[in-house]
Design an enzyme around this catalytic site. Structure first.
Site, PDB file in Angstrom:
ATOM      1  N   TYR A  12       0.825  -1.208   0.000  1.00  0.00           N
ATOM      2  CA  TYR A  12       0.000   0.000   0.000  1.00  0.00           C
ATOM      3  C   TYR A  12       0.861   1.261   0.000  1.00  0.00           C
ATOM      4  O   TYR A  12       1.847   1.365   0.746  1.00  0.00           O
ATOM      5  CB  TYR A  12      -0.930   0.015   1.219  1.00  0.00           C
ATOM      6  CG  TYR A  12      -2.046  -1.016   1.170  1.00  0.00           C
ATOM      7  CD1 TYR A  12      -2.343  -1.722   0.007  1.00  0.00           C
ATOM      8  CD2 TYR A  12      -2.806  -1.288   2.304  1.00  0.00           C
ATOM      9  CE1 TYR A  12      -3.370  -2.665  -0.029  1.00  0.00           C
ATOM     10  CE2 TYR A  12      -3.837  -2.228   2.281  1.00  0.00           C
ATOM     11  CZ  TYR A  12      -4.098  -2.914   1.108  1.00  0.00           C
ATOM     12  OH  TYR A  12      -5.115  -3.843   1.086  1.00  0.00           O
ATOM     13  N   SER A  22     -13.931  -4.359  -0.467  1.00  0.00           N
ATOM     14  CA  SER A  22     -14.898  -3.711  -1.363  1.00  0.00           C
ATOM     15  C   SER A  22     -16.331  -4.130  -1.045  1.00  0.00           C
ATOM     16  O   SER A  22     -17.086  -4.547  -1.932  1.00  0.00           O
ATOM     17  CB  SER A  22     -14.564  -4.024  -2.827  1.00  0.00           C
ATOM     18  OG  SER A  22     -15.276  -3.170  -3.703  1.00  0.00           O
TER      19      SER A  22
END
Length: 287
Positions: free
Chosen positions: A45, A200
């Site tokens: 990330y 998600s």
């Protein structure tokens, strides 16, 4: 062990909000104030920078380590500024790399242990015995408490679980991406008592405008008053009703949405409403 809603940190740093240290401390504290105590990371990330940004913020936050749970993922080799010598995105699950990657995450996060280490993506070159050896070493050294996988299929989970205990599979799952209900993934996780987490969790409902999302919005609007809930809360409640006990990983840093997300854990959809929402997504009744 993990909070009912998990804070995903992918967009906290260079890949999104570019939080300053002060902003990151504020977001961490706000999560804790709203019973979100688990933070989901991955080494990649922010082009391998977000873990260190979070670690620096956490160190100055005066929050005790036992007040939170830290998850990280390893295995993806991502070309970029941090790893400019890489020629192509690929996966590395050699014993030495898994151990090095976990230790590097510990250093960046400023912690002695991870509550959970995940293999980020399945690799066709994965040697399950070698993975198991690395995980055994990391557990014996107290550097990780639990081990799991992310985005693994049923057969991949079955294979690796023959060699080491898998406690979690973090998958994509939402109203608009619910194939895991039909392809055996969730069935296998339930049978093996492996905890599902999902990334998600809001799917494409707020991203796309098409016939499917229009149907979903219309159905959710009919339920807002009944449950005194927002649309995003209803989408999370839909996931939470599944008997696999799926824990959503939410990517927002917006305070209102963080608070809404945790409050969704108190919403219990009626069974018919759950199917009404599913039908709206699919565009037809179940068989």
């Amino acid at each position: 062990m993990y909070s009912k809603i998990i804070a995903g940190t992918m967009t906290w740093g260079q890949w999104g909000k570019k939080h300053s240290k002060t902003e990151m401390i504020d977001t961490i504290n706000y999560c804790l104030e709203n019973n979100i105590t688990t933070f989901d990371h991955a080494d990649i990330y922010g082009d391998y920078t977000t873990e260190a940004d979070f670690g620096n913020a956490f160190t100055e936050s005066n929050i005790t380590r036992d007040a939170i749970q830290l998850i990280s993922k390893c295995g993806i080799q991502l070309p970029g500024n941090s790893r400019s010598k890489l020629q192509v995105k690929h996966y590395n699950y050699s014993k030495d790399y898994i151990i090095w990657s976990a230790e590097n995450s510990l250093k960046n996060l400023k912690t002695d242990y991870l509550d959970l280490l995940l293999l980020h993506r399945p690799s066709p070159l994965m040697q399950p015995e070698e993975v198991a050896e690395a995980i055994s070493i990391l557990k014996k050294q107290g550097k990780i408490k639990n081990f799991g996988v992310s985005n693994f299929t049923t057969s991949q989970t079955e294979l690796l679980s023959q060699f080491t205990n898998i406690s979690v599979n973090q998958i994509e799952f939402s109203l608009t991406q619910h194939t895991a209900m039909h392809d055996g993934v969730l069935d296998t996780l339930m049978a093996k008592k492996i905890k599902p987490m999902c990334w998600s969790p809001l799917g494409t409902v707020f991203k796309d405008t098409n016939e499917q999302t229009t149907r979903v919005h219309l159905q959710l609007e009919k339920l807002i008053e009944k449950y005194n809930a927002t649309k995003d809360q209803l989408l999370l409640a839909w996931i939470l009703k599944h008997p696999a006990n799926i824990t959503p990983v939410i990517g927002t840093t917006t305070k209102e949405r963080l608070k809404n997300a945790y409050n969704a854990t108190n919403i219990h959809l009626d069974i018919e409403d759950w199917f009404l929402i599913l039908n709206a997504c699919q565009g037809h009744e179940v068989p």
